[in-house]
Motif scaffolding. Structure first.
Motif, PDB file in Angstrom:
ATOM      1  N   LEU A   1      -1.635  -7.295  10.235  1.00  0.00           N
ATOM      2  CA  LEU A   1      -2.282  -7.638   8.968  1.00  0.00           C
ATOM      3  C   LEU A   1      -3.445  -8.605   9.204  1.00  0.00           C
ATOM      4  O   LEU A   1      -3.448  -9.353  10.179  1.00  0.00           O
ATOM      5  N   PRO A   2      -4.436  -8.611   8.322  1.00  0.00           N
ATOM      6  CA  PRO A   2      -5.545  -9.561   8.476  1.00  0.00           C
ATOM      7  C   PRO A   2      -5.073 -11.008   8.523  1.00  0.00           C
ATOM      8  O   PRO A   2      -5.601 -11.821   9.277  1.00  0.00           O
ATOM      9  N   THR A   3      -4.058 -11.348   7.731  1.00  0.00           N
ATOM     10  CA  THR A   3      -3.458 -12.678   7.734  1.00  0.00           C
ATOM     11  C   THR A   3      -1.973 -12.538   8.040  1.00  0.00           C
ATOM     12  O   THR A   3      -1.265 -11.829   7.314  1.00  0.00           O
ATOM     13  N   PRO A   4      -1.486 -13.177   9.106  1.00  0.00           N
ATOM     14  CA  PRO A   4      -0.064 -13.042   9.434  1.00  0.00           C
ATOM     15  C   PRO A   4       0.823 -13.481   8.276  1.00  0.00           C
ATOM     16  O   PRO A   4       0.530 -14.445   7.579  1.00  0.00           O
ATOM     17  N   THR A   5       1.896 -12.732   8.075  1.00  0.00           N
ATOM     18  CA  THR A   5       2.851 -13.079   7.031  1.00  0.00           C
ATOM     19  C   THR A   5       4.245 -12.786   7.561  1.00  0.00           C
ATOM     20  O   THR A   5       4.438 -12.631   8.769  1.00  0.00           O
ATOM     21  N   SER A   6       5.207 -12.720   6.693  1.00  0.00           N
ATOM     22  CA  SER A   6       6.588 -12.485   7.091  1.00  0.00           C
ATOM     23  C   SER A   6       7.317 -11.848   5.928  1.00  0.00           C
ATOM     24  O   SER A   6       6.984 -12.100   4.770  1.00  0.00           O
ATOM     25  N   LYS A   7       8.286 -11.005   6.212  1.00  0.00           N
ATOM     26  CA  LYS A   7       9.158 -10.543   5.152  1.00  0.00           C
ATOM     27  C   LYS A   7       9.840 -11.770   4.547  1.00  0.00           C
ATOM     28  O   LYS A   7      10.112 -12.718   5.259  1.00  0.00           O
ATOM     29  N   PRO A   8      10.061 -11.829   3.235  1.00  0.00           N
ATOM     30  CA  PRO A   8      10.112 -10.751   2.238  1.00  0.00           C
ATOM     31  C   PRO A   8       8.784 -10.362   1.591  1.00  0.00           C
ATOM     32  O   PRO A   8       8.792  -9.565   0.651  1.00  0.00           O
ATOM     33  N   ASP A   9       7.669 -10.918   2.039  1.00  0.00           N
ATOM     34  CA  ASP A   9       6.376 -10.443   1.555  1.00  0.00           C
ATOM     35  C   ASP A   9       6.299  -8.928   1.794  1.00  0.00           C
ATOM     36  O   ASP A   9       6.553  -8.459   2.911  1.00  0.00           O
ATOM     37  N   PRO A  10       5.965  -8.125   0.779  1.00  0.00           N
ATOM     38  CA  PRO A  10       5.920  -6.669   0.949  1.00  0.00           C
ATOM     39  C   PRO A  10       4.686  -6.161   1.677  1.00  0.00           C
ATOM     40  O   PRO A  10       4.549  -4.950   1.896  1.00  0.00           O
ATOM     41  N   ALA A  11       3.792  -7.059   2.096  1.00  0.00           N
ATOM     42  CA  ALA A  11       2.496  -6.629   2.641  1.00  0.00           C
ATOM     43  C   ALA A  11       2.635  -5.688   3.818  1.00  0.00           C
ATOM     44  O   ALA A  11       1.866  -4.727   3.941  1.00  0.00           O
ATOM     45  N   ILE A  12       3.587  -5.929   4.716  1.00  0.00           N
ATOM     46  CA  ILE A  12       3.670  -5.098   5.917  1.00  0.00           C
ATOM     47  C   ILE A  12       4.133  -3.684   5.570  1.00  0.00           C
ATOM     48  O   ILE A  12       3.684  -2.699   6.182  1.00  0.00           O
ATOM     49  N   TYR A  13       4.994  -3.536   4.574  1.00  0.00           N
ATOM     50  CA  TYR A  13       5.398  -2.193   4.161  1.00  0.00           C
ATOM     51  C   TYR A  13       4.250  -1.465   3.466  1.00  0.00           C
ATOM     52  O   TYR A  13       4.029  -0.265   3.703  1.00  0.00           O
ATOM     53  N   LEU A  14       3.512  -2.174   2.638  1.00  0.00           N
ATOM     54  CA  LEU A  14       2.362  -1.552   1.982  1.00  0.00           C
ATOM     55  C   LEU A  14       1.318  -1.130   3.017  1.00  0.00           C
ATOM     56  O   LEU A  14       0.723  -0.046   2.916  1.00  0.00           O
ATOM     57  N   HIS A  15       1.101  -1.975   4.013  1.00  0.00           N
ATOM     58  CA  HIS A  15       0.152  -1.650   5.080  1.00  0.00           C
ATOM     59  C   HIS A  15       0.626  -0.433   5.863  1.00  0.00           C
ATOM     60  O   HIS A  15      -0.172   0.476   6.157  1.00  0.00           O
ATOM     61  N   ALA A  16       1.901  -0.396   6.223  1.00  0.00           N
ATOM     62  CA  ALA A  16       2.427   0.738   6.989  1.00  0.00           C
ATOM     63  C   ALA A  16       2.259   2.042   6.221  1.00  0.00           C
ATOM     64  O   ALA A  16       1.828   3.057   6.777  1.00  0.00           O
ATOM     65  N   CYS A  17       2.585   2.026   4.935  1.00  0.00           N
ATOM     66  CA  CYS A  17       2.451   3.240   4.128  1.00  0.00           C
ATOM     67  C   CYS A  17       0.992   3.672   4.044  1.00  0.00           C
ATOM     68  O   CYS A  17       0.682   4.875   4.131  1.00  0.00           O
ATOM     69  N   GLU A  18       0.082   2.712   3.887  1.00  0.00           N
ATOM     70  CA  GLU A  18      -1.347   3.041   3.833  1.00  0.00           C
ATOM     71  C   GLU A  18      -1.807   3.684   5.137  1.00  0.00           C
ATOM     72  O   GLU A  18      -2.509   4.694   5.131  1.00  0.00           O
ATOM     73  N   GLN A  19      -1.384   3.110   6.265  1.00  0.00           N
ATOM     74  CA  GLN A  19      -1.775   3.648   7.561  1.00  0.00           C
ATOM     75  C   GLN A  19      -1.165   5.022   7.815  1.00  0.00           C
ATOM     76  O   GLN A  19      -1.765   5.866   8.477  1.00  0.00           O
ATOM     77  N   LEU A  20       0.011   5.246   7.288  1.00  0.00           N
ATOM     78  CA  LEU A  20       0.690   6.533   7.445  1.00  0.00           C
ATOM     79  C   LEU A  20       0.188   7.587   6.468  1.00  0.00           C
ATOM     80  O   LEU A  20       0.506   8.762   6.590  1.00  0.00           O
ATOM     81  N   GLY A  21      -0.590   7.164   5.481  1.00  0.00           N
ATOM     82  CA  GLY A  21      -1.122   8.092   4.492  1.00  0.00           C
ATOM     83  C   GLY A  21      -0.092   8.591   3.507  1.00  0.00           C
ATOM     84  O   GLY A  21      -0.181   9.730   3.037  1.00  0.00           O
ATOM     85  N   ILE A  22       0.874   7.728   3.170  1.00  0.00           N
ATOM     86  CA  ILE A  22       1.925   8.128   2.227  1.00  0.00           C
ATOM     87  C   ILE A  22       2.028   7.117   1.105  1.00  0.00           C
ATOM     88  O   ILE A  22       1.635   5.960   1.242  1.00  0.00           O
ATOM     89  N   GLU A  23       2.576   7.547  -0.020  1.00  0.00           N
ATOM     90  CA  GLU A  23       2.973   6.630  -1.070  1.00  0.00           C
ATOM     91  C   GLU A  23       4.272   5.939  -0.644  1.00  0.00           C
ATOM     92  O   GLU A  23       5.075   6.528   0.100  1.00  0.00           O
ATOM     93  N   PRO A  24       4.510   4.708  -1.077  1.00  0.00           N
ATOM     94  CA  PRO A  24       5.750   4.028  -0.697  1.00  0.00           C
ATOM     95  C   PRO A  24       7.011   4.842  -0.990  1.00  0.00           C
ATOM     96  O   PRO A  24       7.987   4.765  -0.234  1.00  0.00           O
TER      97      PRO A  24
END
Length: 262
Positions: free
Chosen positions: A163-186
């Protein structure tokens, strides 16, 4: 939980799922205890350098901070002792990463009870890893446990590094990023999580989520299962075989699809 005792997944989820989004630590491999044993050494030196004398044990760290990055843990521990400014934090993050990665590389080994069901699932679904841990640690663990052929490097996503700014779960950012990179809806990404912060992250991102307690200590399972349901998982399994048993019959009933693209 006994094998195949989990609640069946909703048909709408089974129709939509395209990718299995796997948390890594404590889920794909039993890394929590050895990781915290190594991390506790760095944490102790870090806190001592801040003048803190109350040093948590590895087990205390595991129980309090599972699912959190070392950066978040370090800041939280410092704040508990009234310390707002943490000097050389990034240097400590790198040191902890190095020490823990080296220890896990030596400690983890392949596990047929993980590899075999994941291999079966990989014939029907794409596989990705979605973690709070650093990429160097994730790649070392995947190699040590024989999972690199199932989860390619480009489908390993780190809240610390991806991610542009490191974070940690439970922030949903990493799941949203993964789905975007995979080209899928969550909704098309079925998350598999062992920790409450991880499950919160996936659920908040809109991913249908399954709890997996395969590597959770037996004495902690009942409380963990209840907590996972409380944060919104659809069901909880006790092994990767159990998850495969839930998914594969339903996937096999669907119309034949082209070979999974990796």
């Amino acid at each position: 939980m006994s094998p195949l005792s989990a609640t069946p997944l909703p048909p709408a989820v089974l129709r939509s799922v395209q990718v299995l989004l796997c948390d890594a630590d404590g889920n794909l491999f039993p890394s929590e205890e050895p990781a915290f044993a190594a991390s506790a050494q760095v944490t102790g030196r870090f806190l001592t350098g801040l003048g803190v004398t109350e040093i948590p044990t590895a087990e205390e760290l595991r129980l309090a901070t599972t699912g959190m990055t070392f950066r978040r843990t370090a800041l939280a521990l410092a704040a508990q002792h009234g310390i707002d400014q943490v000097p050389e934090l990034e240097a400590w993050v790198e040191e902890e990463k190095r020490v823990v990665t080296d220890h896990l590389r030596r400690t983890l080994t392949p596990d047929a009870t993980v590899i075999e069901p994941l291999t079966a699932l990989a014939g029907r679904l794409r596989m990705a890893a979605v973690s709070s841990s650093a990429l160097v640690r994730l790649h070392a663990c995947l190699a040590a446990t024989g999972l690199t052929d199932l989860i390619p490097a480009e489908l390993v996503f780190s809240a610390e590094d991806s991610l542009p700014t490191p974070t940690s779960k439970p922030d949903p950012a990493i799941y949203l990023h993964a789905c975007e990179q995979l080209g899928i809806e969550p909704a098309a990404g079925l998350a598999v999580e062992d920790s409450l912060p991880g499950a919160r992250s996936a659920v908040a991102a809109g991913c249908p989520t399954v709890g997996n307690v395969v590597f959770v200590p037996a004495a902690e399972r009942a409380e963990r299962i209840a907590g996972l349901y409380d944060v919104g998982v659809l069901t909880v399994v006790s092994s990767w075989d159990e998850l495969a048993g839930l998914l594969l019959p339903a996937l096999d009933q669907q119309a034949p699809t082209a070979e999974v693209v990796r």
